[in-house]
Design a protein around this motif. Structure first.
Motif, short mmCIF file in Angstrom:
data_model
loop_
_atom_site.label_atom_id
_atom_site.label_comp_id
_atom_site.label_asym_id
_atom_site.label_seq_id
_atom_site.Cartn_x
_atom_site.Cartn_y
_atom_site.Cartn_z
N UNK A 1 -32.52 0.69 -11.04
CA UNK A 1 -30.80 0.77 -10.51
C UNK A 1 -30.21 -0.72 -10.65
N UNK A 2 -30.86 -1.77 -10.76
CA UNK A 2 -30.43 -2.96 -11.06
C UNK A 2 -29.97 -3.20 -12.54
N UNK A 3 -30.15 -2.13 -13.23
CA UNK A 3 -29.54 -2.03 -14.76
C UNK A 3 -28.51 -1.20 -15.13
N UNK A 4 -28.86 0.08 -14.31
CA UNK A 4 -28.22 1.41 -14.57
C UNK A 4 -26.70 1.31 -14.00
N UNK A 5 -26.52 0.38 -13.00
CA UNK A 5 -25.18 0.19 -12.41
C UNK A 5 -24.30 -0.83 -13.06
N UNK A 6 -24.82 -1.42 -14.36
CA UNK A 6 -24.07 -2.38 -14.89
C UNK A 6 -24.04 -1.80 -16.33
N UNK A 7 -22.74 -2.60 -16.85
CA UNK A 7 -22.61 -1.84 -18.46
C UNK A 7 -23.39 -2.90 -19.53
N UNK A 8 -23.98 -2.24 -20.32
CA UNK A 8 -25.06 -2.88 -21.18
C UNK A 8 -25.87 -4.09 -20.67
N UNK A 9 -25.66 -5.24 -21.24
CA UNK A 9 -26.51 -6.44 -20.63
C UNK A 9 -26.02 -7.13 -19.96
N UNK A 10 -24.97 -6.80 -19.17
CA UNK A 10 -24.04 -7.76 -18.38
C UNK A 10 -24.77 -8.00 -17.23
N UNK A 11 -25.77 -7.39 -16.79
CA UNK A 11 -26.66 -7.87 -15.51
C UNK A 11 -27.33 -9.12 -15.89
N UNK A 12 -27.74 -9.60 -17.25
CA UNK A 12 -28.47 -10.70 -17.51
C UNK A 12 -27.66 -11.79 -16.89
N UNK A 13 -25.98 -11.68 -16.70
CA UNK A 13 -25.42 -12.93 -16.19
C UNK A 13 -24.77 -12.30 -14.98
N UNK A 14 -25.39 -11.59 -14.46
CA UNK A 14 -24.95 -10.83 -13.27
C UNK A 14 -24.73 -11.55 -11.81
N UNK A 15 -25.40 -12.40 -11.71
CA UNK A 15 -25.09 -13.16 -10.43
C UNK A 15 -25.99 -12.63 -9.37
N UNK A 16 -25.36 -12.54 -8.03
CA UNK A 16 -26.03 -12.09 -6.85
C UNK A 16 -27.02 -13.04 -6.57
#
Lengths: 600, 166
Positions: free
Chosen positions: A246-261
């Motif tokens: 769920x920490x990937x599927x709720x982002x577009x593409x690779x944006x989670x890699x600079x996603x913060x949190x």
């Protein structure tokens, strides 16, 4: 009988040895008992439940008016002083912002400096700290003092000598990762969370072995389940499985890699459930148009197994953030009756302006109400879905890039920021330092460069329309979700509160006042102007039969950013609101500890 | 203004040749197309309308500089007030400091300006940020968000797209 029975003497001796043994073997056992001793202040938020409550009552509602300054101490640092001192036995430990000096003072020798530690850190870390070079305090456990430095190093210092036992490096400041949060010691582990969401880093909490500094587990806020330590089937959100990755599927593409949190706020711990609780910060960038999706698990309350780091439950308060409403504020753990049933509760005052009460075992959402009536970005929170009902007029996503969305309440610094609240089991009330600030927010396109700010919005902040006060200090009923009383303050209340058995509640103000108010009514009983604005947290302890109240003053942090201009000091461009006196007319910089007591 | 981003492109070119020193005074004025652009790089109409660059400078300043230098270029508890600094600094000195950073770390102070030369969010808009701060510094523009501004010219949009894609 005056004469001691020799047998019981032996037994006593053995018991004492066993106690000593267990103290050195299990830091958790020692802390579990120390946190209950009101004479000491062994962790930044007072106890594992983060209540910031003290059982001391020598200073009470009747005599607090006679309070006097007992002694003071300068840290020698000018930047913003968040957090507060620890008191363990006859020792007091004080920390400072960058360069993160730590002092150990002996209370039995009139505050003599027993040791001082000053790390050598690369000054290049200074500009990658988002909002001043603050540090929220040190932690104690296993005979060690743990310091989470600006450059992300976690250092274990011998509590007696200040000698470095070990150092662990948590992150890379050249990519914008920094350390501001206070560590927490649980069992044989010391836990820290990172800072740097304004630089597009990935947020995480990491557990290190108190003895060696070896990394035991790391839980990221975004990314695949193997990074976030989640199980798509077993980890739940409001009772339902979160699903795979769920920490990937709720982002577009690779944006989670600079996603913060990032997890730069406070942690709490329930020893019975063996769960550690904390919140995560904003998704990167601040421009919501550029990062479609819910952006999980930013803006989320996490409940994790302390031994493994596995997430038991999560609750994302502000999916797809559009306002920078970080979810990192303290989680206060209380056992209270809710609708006729005794429940294990978690109470949290979020930046987004809602006060949440959850079942801390299951993550069920029980109460979510505005703790500042000015909050307007959402009308309410649906308790079933957990989703805020957003108001389109105040949606910066709906407004879109290059559009200035106006009069959003609260502002990005939230109805409340990291400044921790207090809870009194005597009054049953929560005492909450709040910001009363609104904003205009214009998102725009940004590019990501490692180690450079990744912000993507411009903001203007001001008090709500027709009002002049930028803060309130409130008393909150967590079971009904209602404000009991509210004391207006000219500036945001950026200091951590303290509640005591003496029916007095303490907090500090940005002008520098240490204030004592009546726990039942909020009536001001005492105030004293310390050398600088207070963004530190008030604590109390007893030494040699006398109760003391201590607070660090030293203006800075987010609050200091607006100091020169005043948050609303120069709105000529808007031609509205009315001039507000700038904070620089009330106070100046400088870190000082001020300790109060009743006259002898 | 046509110069949006041009300085960044020039910087990249210059840096590649490792001859940063060739950024000579006067080059800016030529870039901007008017002789006095370095002295007065902004336009503010009597009704408060600003040119796009000055307004965009306000936005980009707030996103990239405000966290240390405070709202309105007025300084914070730890970052100097740029509306004051620009009364002393030339455009070239300003540009040099933004690109390479600045350090003043000792026992009394911990001032540390990062090198922003590779940050597109700053360098693509460096002239706009300068225009905004110069307007603040000259007292031509009040605090807060400019009341009105020109629409984004197509040239600025093109320059932005080209520079941000670098």
């Amino acid at each position: 009988m005056a004469r001691m029975n020799p047998v019981s003497g032996v037994v006593l001796g053995l018991t004492a040895m066993a106690t000593l043994w267990s103290v050195s073997a299990f830091a958790n056992d020692e802390l579990l008992s120390l946190q209950k001793d009101p004479k000491q202040w062994v962790m930044p938020l007072g106890d594992y439940s983060s209540t910031r409550y003290s059982g001391l009552d020598q200073i009470n509602a009747k005599n607090v008016k006679d309070l006097q300054v007992a002694w003071t101490f300068s840290t020698g640092v000018l930047r913003g002083h968040e957090g507060g001192p620890l008191v363990i036995g006859n020792m007091m430990y004080i920390h400072a912002p960058f360069p993160n000096t730590v002092f150990a003072l002996d209370l039995s020798q009139d505050g003599k400096i027993v040791w001082k530690y000053e790390p050598k850190q690369d000054p290049n870390v200074i500009p990658v700290m988002c909002c001043d070079t603050v540090n929220r305090g040190v932690a104690y456990g296993d005979g060690l003092i743990f310091l989470h430095q600006a450059d992300t190093s976690l250092v274990a210092l011998d509590a007696k000598t200040g000698k470095v036992a070990w150092t662990a490096v948590d992150g890379d400041p050249t990519k914008g990762e920094t350390g501001t949060s206070a560590p927490m010691v649980i069992k044989n582990m010391v836990l820290i969370g990172n800072s740097g969401a304004e630089f597009g880093v990935v947020g995480h909490v990491t557990a290190y072995d108190t003895k060696t500094g070896k990394q035991l587990w790391r839980a990221n806020s975004v990314g695949p389940d193997s990074d976030t330590l989640m199980d798509g089937e077993k980890t739940t959100a409001l009772g339902k499985p979160v699903g795979k990755d769920s920490g990937i599927t709720t982002w577009e593409g690779d944006q989670w890699k600079t996603g913060g949190g990032t997890a730069w706020g406070w942690m709490s711990y329930d020893p019975e459930l063996n769960l550690v609780y904390y919140g995560t910060g904003n998704p990167s960038t601040w421009n919501p148009v550029q990062r479609p999706g819910d952006n999980k698990w930013s803006m989320t309350i996490f409940a994790r197994d302390a031994d493994t780091g596995m997430a038991k439950w999560v609750y994302q308060m502000t999916p797809h953030d559009e306002w920078d409403y970080d979810g990192v504020n303290e989680m206060i753990l209380v056992d209270k009756e809710f609708k006729g049933k005794e429940r294990k509760l978690l109470v949290h005052f979020d930046r987004n302006g809602f006060g949440y009460t959850l079942d801390r075992d299951t993550g069920e959402l029980l109460v979510a109400e505005k703790f500042d009536p000015a909050v307007n970005w959402a009308t309410k929170i649906d308790l079933k879905t957990g989703l805020p009902e957003r108001v389109k007029e105040f949606s910066t996503e709906a407004g879109g890039e290059d559009t200035n969305t106006q009069n959003i309440c609260p502002a990005a610094l939230g109805s409340k920021d990291q400044q921790p609240s207090a809870y009194s089991p005597k009054s049953g009330l929560f005492y909450v330092p709040t910001n009363h600030v609104c904003m205009d927010y214009e998102p725009y396109k940004v590019a990501y460069t490692a180690g450079q700010p990744y912000v993507g919005a411009t903001l203007s902040m001001y008090p709500p329309k027709g009002e002049e006060n930028l803060g309130n200090f409130i008393a909150w009923d967590g079971t009904t979700g209602k404000i009991k009383w509210s004391v207006p303050e000219p500036f945001s209340v950026w200091s951590g509160a303290l509640a005591t058995a003496g029916d007095v509640v303490f907090y500090g103000t940005l002008e520098g006042y240490l204030k004592a108010v009546d726990a039942e009514t909020g009536k001001e009983l005492y105030k004293f102007k310390t050398p600088s604005g207070i963004i530190g947290n008030v604590n109390t302890y007893e030494y040699d039969g006398r109760q003391y109240v201590a607070v660090l003053s030293g203006l800075g942090g987010w609050a200091g950013i607006g100091m020169a201009a005043g948050l609303t000091g120069a709105q000529e461009g808007l031609g509205a609101v009315g001039a507000y006196q700038s904070l620089s007319q009330y106070t100046a910089l400088g870190g000082t500890l001020t300790v109060f007591a009743l006259p002898k | 203004m046509l110069s949006n981003g041009s300085r960044y492109l020039q910087f990249i070119a210059v840096a590649t040749m490792a001859t940063l020193i060739s950024l000579t005074p006067g080059a800016h004025a030529q870039d901007s197309g008017t002789a006095d652009a370095a002295e007065k790089p902004y336009r503010i109409d009597p009704d408060g309308t600003t040119d796009w660059a000055t307004f965009n400078g306000f936005r980009r300043y707030n996103g990239n500089c405000l966290a240390c230098h405070g709202p309105d270029g007025a300084g914070s508890s730890f970052g100097p007030a740029l509306m004051e600094s620009l009364k002393r600094l030339s455009y070239e000195q300003f540009f040099e400091t933004v690109v390479n950073g600045k350090s003043d770390v000792n026992t009394a102070t911990t001032l540390k300006m990062p090198a922003l030369g590779t940050d597109r969010n700053v360098m693509c808009y460096i002239d706009d940020i300068y225009a905004y701060l110069k307007a603040r510094s000259d007292g031509a523009l009040g605090g807060g968000r400019p009341a009105k501004h020109d629409a984004k010219p197509p040239e600025a949009a093109e320059a932005e797209a080209a520079c941000m894609a670098n």
